[in-house]
Design a protein around this motif. Structure first.
Motif, mmCIF file in Angstrom:
data_model
loop_
_atom_site.group_PDB
_atom_site.id
_atom_site.type_symbol
_atom_site.label_atom_id
_atom_site.label_comp_id
_atom_site.label_asym_id
_atom_site.label_seq_id
_atom_site.Cartn_x
_atom_site.Cartn_y
_atom_site.Cartn_z
ATOM 1 N N ILE A 159 -13.233 -0.865 -2.668
ATOM 2 C CA ILE A 159 -13.568 -0.765 -1.252
ATOM 3 C C ILE A 159 -12.451 -0.114 -0.440
ATOM 4 O O ILE A 159 -12.706 0.413 0.642
ATOM 5 C CB ILE A 159 -13.929 -2.133 -0.647
ATOM 6 C CG1 ILE A 159 -12.766 -3.117 -0.760
ATOM 7 C CG2 ILE A 159 -15.181 -2.690 -1.282
ATOM 8 C CD1 ILE A 159 -13.017 -4.448 -0.048
ATOM 9 N N ASP A 160 -11.217 -0.141 -0.950
ATOM 10 C CA ASP A 160 -10.130 0.540 -0.242
ATOM 11 C C ASP A 160 -8.897 0.572 -1.143
ATOM 12 O O ASP A 160 -8.828 -0.132 -2.165
ATOM 13 C CB ASP A 160 -9.791 -0.162 1.079
ATOM 14 C CG ASP A 160 -9.104 0.789 2.049
ATOM 15 O OD1 ASP A 160 -9.738 1.783 2.428
ATOM 16 O OD2 ASP A 160 -7.941 0.553 2.409
ATOM 17 N N ASP A 161 -7.958 1.415 -0.747
ATOM 18 C CA ASP A 161 -6.672 1.439 -1.440
ATOM 19 C C ASP A 161 -5.584 1.733 -0.428
ATOM 20 O O ASP A 161 -5.867 2.047 0.728
ATOM 21 C CB ASP A 161 -6.672 2.465 -2.577
ATOM 22 C CG ASP A 161 -6.703 3.904 -2.069
ATOM 23 O OD1 ASP A 161 -7.089 4.125 -0.895
ATOM 24 O OD2 ASP A 161 -6.358 4.813 -2.841
ATOM 25 N N GLY A 162 -4.345 1.614 -0.870
ATOM 26 C CA GLY A 162 -3.223 1.877 0.017
ATOM 27 C C GLY A 162 -1.956 1.285 -0.559
ATOM 28 O O GLY A 162 -1.929 0.831 -1.710
ATOM 29 N N THR A 163 -0.925 1.287 0.251
ATOM 30 C CA THR A 163 0.360 0.753 -0.198
ATOM 31 C C THR A 163 0.643 -0.581 0.470
ATOM 32 O O THR A 163 0.144 -0.870 1.559
ATOM 33 C CB THR A 163 1.502 1.729 0.111
ATOM 34 O OG1 THR A 163 1.547 1.967 1.524
ATOM 35 C CG2 THR A 163 1.306 3.041 -0.615
#
Length: 845
Positions: A560-564
């Motif tokens: 549903i999402d990605d990031g740091t």
């Protein structure tokens, strides 16, 4: 008999110019002008008149034409104003083609006690209440006890959890001055709610009971006493209770002739009526008889009893019980924070002979109307029960009774009673249909308030936006944000501009405004455990000063999402999200914190607007950063990949992160947003080339980095993206983990992210194009292997390329597949998703 204020108002109805008075409703003004027929019925086109004097009216629908078109309003609730132009409706109106010039707003108010209804019971309850007391009533006039705040022209239309009530205040009609909002939604939070909402008079069903001139007895009293309008001169009264006698007495005192009172308790009823556009006679007979006496009249008043207005009580999840004395459902008792008083509780209402319908023979054309707005008859109810339906909810939907603008305020109880008779059951064993908000219709304009036009979906811009505009950036919408798309030089096409920006990022130094990235501050002793559950990989073991990339899945195991995730302190993390998913991720966090893990000591706060984020990218980025931050050691040994340091950059306190979404040596510089423009200008002055989102997409796609929502479609797992390395093998649990074991998630033919190289390196595949196995398109059905998710022309590769989701994609590397594009079928070679610098050597400079 006095007609209101004596201040005349000119209005037009169905093309006739008429006169009313200040304080009139459109219905009272029409009756004063001798007009009873207001509309025609939606299904049969029968003439329909004014039945009631308030929100319970089922017939008198009008279209306002001027000063601003508005459909589906009840003439009984439209306050008359000078210049009003209206026409009757058959149940369908016309939406305005032009923008609504009126203003709408909303306000919040807190009180200790909210009293709904300013009748005698409501005023008494307000006078006895302690603390901050708010009294609301839908009528334009009324009084409130001393010290009580009073909102007139205000209808409470919904009760929700925790004492939250929504109410609509009618402040100014369309002709009102611009400085006055037309309507206002009040968002009321009350410790205790007292409902004094009164009752609606109930009609009786008999043949031809829908002719104009047939009116509820209580409505005739209202028109006489409130508006000074005598609805008829020759009156027949048909009743099952004592309340109609008051109406007869008052109309007789005003000069009307009461030619007959037909009391069902004495065994008599009305078995039919005569007339075309207006009633001319009522047929009176012994109940059960099919032959009766014709009694000429121009007004037939009907009262079958009274239904307490329990809508708000029911919305508050109050239980109802059937009262055989009233023939209506009444509150079973008070709720912890909601009490019911007066007629709404069934107090003071007259007992009635229970008569839902007058016995009549079945006829080919049934004119015994239960719901006049829906043209629904007794035959419709019997057809439903004959089909085997027993639940009132099912019968409501089968017949559509109670689904019109009045929400069955008069027809609902009739339908319940006729159904019970047909089934031979006791109404006390039947559950009434559900009362849902809104109690009365509320326009979308009122609900939107000031959130319309640009405010409906506010445009968000970064602190650096003025610079982008000044330097000719073209923008694209990403969520609500205006993001620089590319920066064309004079005479430069988008294609040329993007290639130039890509070359700068790969070969020199470039800079991007990344401030729109979602940023969520997650704090608390349990923050590490919480993030471990949200992400597929470990976050709790991240050291302070380090950064980790993470993937977030739904409970179905789909990305549903990605990031740091940046660890700022032992109990504090900064989570970044994609621009478009920032609000969704914060809501996702709050949902789990509030519903499943309320024991966690964690706080999540959006800080997206607080920080300006500027990625500095390219082989010369270390050199530029070194000049701007002389006290920061930017060597690989001192400042490794996926770490961060605090430093002054261009004289501004900043948090600098070694993160790369391009595959190049890169730094993300974060400063408080009000310093963003100054930092940007300092970086550009060092010779960095500004680049936009299109170049960012090209750079990341060359490296095979997916964009969530573009290269995924809600059916993609981390494994499908080739990111099994981001799924922890150590964690006992995290959201989505159990779904990875499903057979569906482990099918060998799942769609996987791969690269595509058109055999002709100049062909740019349209994004969304389907992928097939054959070099010609076969006859349908055509087996689709997947679709193109991203497609670009690459300066670094010297050719076009694409990313795609392809069935068993990784097993197909090296194969030739085909993409239909218009009339052609383009051959493509399947490759790994990483197409540039597969070794990652450029990341460290």
């Amino acid at each position: 008999m006095t007609r209101l204020s004596g201040v005349p108002l000119k209005f037009t109805f169905d093309g006739r110019e008429l006169t009313g008075f200040l304080g009139d409703t459109l219905a009272s003004a029409l009756l004063a002008n001798g007009i009873h027929q207001v509309a025609t019925s939606i299904k049969y086109g029968r003439p329909r008149g004014i039945v009631a004097a308030g929100v319970e009216d089922s017939n008198a629908l009008v279209q306002i034409e001027a000063p601003f078109p508005e459909p589906m309003l009840s003439a009984t609730t439209v306050e008359l104003f000078d210049g009003l132009v209206a026409r009757g409706l058959s149940g369908q109106g016309r939406l305005a083609a032009e923008p609504d010039p009126a203003r709408y707003d909303a306000k919040h108010v807190h009180c200790d006690v909210l009293v709904v209804g300013a009748g005698p019971a409501g005023r008494a309850a307000a006078a006895e209440a302690e603390g901050r007391v708010l009294l609301v009533d839908d009528q334009p006039d009324g009084e409130a006890p001393e010290g009580v705040r009073f909102l007139s022209r205000t209808t409470a239309f919904g009760i929700y959890d925790d004492g939250f009530v929504l109410a609509l205040e009618r402040r100014g009609e369309p002709a009102a001055p611009e400085r006055i909002s037309r309507q206002r939604v009040w968002r009321i939070r009350a410790r205790k709610i007292v409902l004094a909402t009164g009752a609606h008079e109930r009609p009786i069903v008999f043949p031809d009971n829908d002719r104009p001139g047939i009116m509820l007895a209580g409505a005739a009293r209202t028109y006489l006493n409130r508006y000074g309008v005598l609805a008829g001169r020759r009156v027949v009264v048909f009743t099952t209770n004592d309340s109609a006698y008051d109406a007869a007495s008052e109309l007789a005192g005003a000069g009307a002739e009461i030619v007959r009172i037909v009391d069902a308790r004495e065994g008599y009823g009305v078995i039919g009526t005569d007339g075309d556009t207006h009633i001319t006679a009522a047929h009176v007979a012994k109940l059960g008889s099919l032959e009766g006496e014709r009694v000429p009249c121009d007004l037939l008043l009907v009262s079958g009893g009274w239904n307490p207005a329990v809508h708000l009580y029911s919305q508050a999840r109050g239980t109802l019980r059937y009262s055989p004395e009233l023939g209506a459902y009444v509150p079973a008792g008070d709720l912890p924070t909601v009490s019911v008083v007066g007629a709404a509780a069934g107090e003071g209402l007259p007992e009635a002979k229970i008569l839902w319908q007058v016995p009549a023979p079945e006829s080919e054309v049934d004119t015994r109307f239960v719901d006049q707005q829906r043209d629904a008859t007794v035959s419709d109810v019997l057809r439903a029960t004959g089909a085997g339906l027993r639940s009132l909810e099912h019968i409501k939907r089968y017949t559509t009774i109670g689904t019109a603008h009045d929400q069955g305020k008069t027809s609902g109880m009739l339908a319940a009673g006729i159904t019970a008779e047909a089934l031979g059951v006791d109404l006390s064993t039947q559950r009434p249909t559900t009362f849902r908000p809104p109690y009365t219709p509320v326009s979308f304009a009122a609900l939107a308030g000031r959130h319309r036009g640009e405010l409906h979906d506010p445009v968000r811009v970064t602190a650096i936006h003025p610079w982008h505009v000044e330097h000719g950036a073209e923008f694209e919408n990403v969520g609500q944000w205006k993001r620089p798309w590319y920066y064309p030089r004079p005479g430069e096409s988008m294609h040329a501009a993007v290639l130039r920006e890509c070359r700068a990022a790969r070969n020199d130094v470039a800079v991007m405004d990344g401030s729109t990235l979602g940023k969520i501050d997650v704090q608390g002793p349990d923050a590490g455990w919480f993030l471990d559950m949200l992400y597929t990989n470990m976050m709790s073991n991240l050291k302070v000063g380090r950064i980790r990339y993470g993937v977030m899945c739904g409970v179905d195991g789909m990305v549903i999402d990605d990031g740091t995730v940046i660890r700022v302190a032992e109990d504090r993390f900064l989570v970044t999200t994609t621009t478009g998913n920032a609000a969704m991720v914060l809501e996702w966090m709050e949902e789990w914190l509030q519903t499943e893990w309320p024991h966690l000591n964690v706080f999540a706060t959006s800080v997206t607007e607080h920080w300006a984020t500027i990625p500095l990218v390219g082989p010369r980025s270390r050199e530029v950063l070194g000049r701007l931050a002389p006290d920061l050691d930017v060597s690989n040994d001192a400042f490794g990949f996926m770490t961060w340091h605090d430093a002054e950059v261009a004289g501004i306190a900043a948090r600098v992160c070694r993160i790369s979404f391009s595959g190049e040596l890169a730094y993300e510089i974060n400063v408080p947003s009000w310093y963003g423009l100054a930092l940007w200008e300092s970086i550009v002055d060092e010779g960095a080339t500004p680049y936009g989102t299109e170049t960012m997409h090209v750079l990341r796609a060359e490296k095979g980095y997916p964009i969530i929502g573009q290269d995924t479609d809600g059916t993609v797992t981390p494994q499908d993206l080739g990111m099994s390395w981001a799924v922890s093998k150590k964690k006992v649990d995290f959201l989505g983990k159990r779904s990875f074991a499903r057979a569906e998630n482990n099918r060998p033919d799942r769609k996987q992210l791969v690269g595509l190289l058109p055999v002709d390196p100049s062909v740019l595949l349209p994004e969304g194009s389907q992928i097939i196995e054959s070099e010609t398109v076969p006859e349908p059905p055509v087996r689709m292997l997947g679709h193109v998710t991203s497609s670009y022309d690459s300066a670094a590769l010297g050719r076009t390329f694409a990313l795609a989701l392809v069935r068993s994609g990784r097993e197909r590397v090296g194969e030739t597949l085909y993409v239909p594009v218009g009339d052609q079928v383009v051959p493509v070679t399947v490759t790994e998703s990483v197409l540039f610098d597969k070794e990652g050597a450029r990341r460290d400079g």
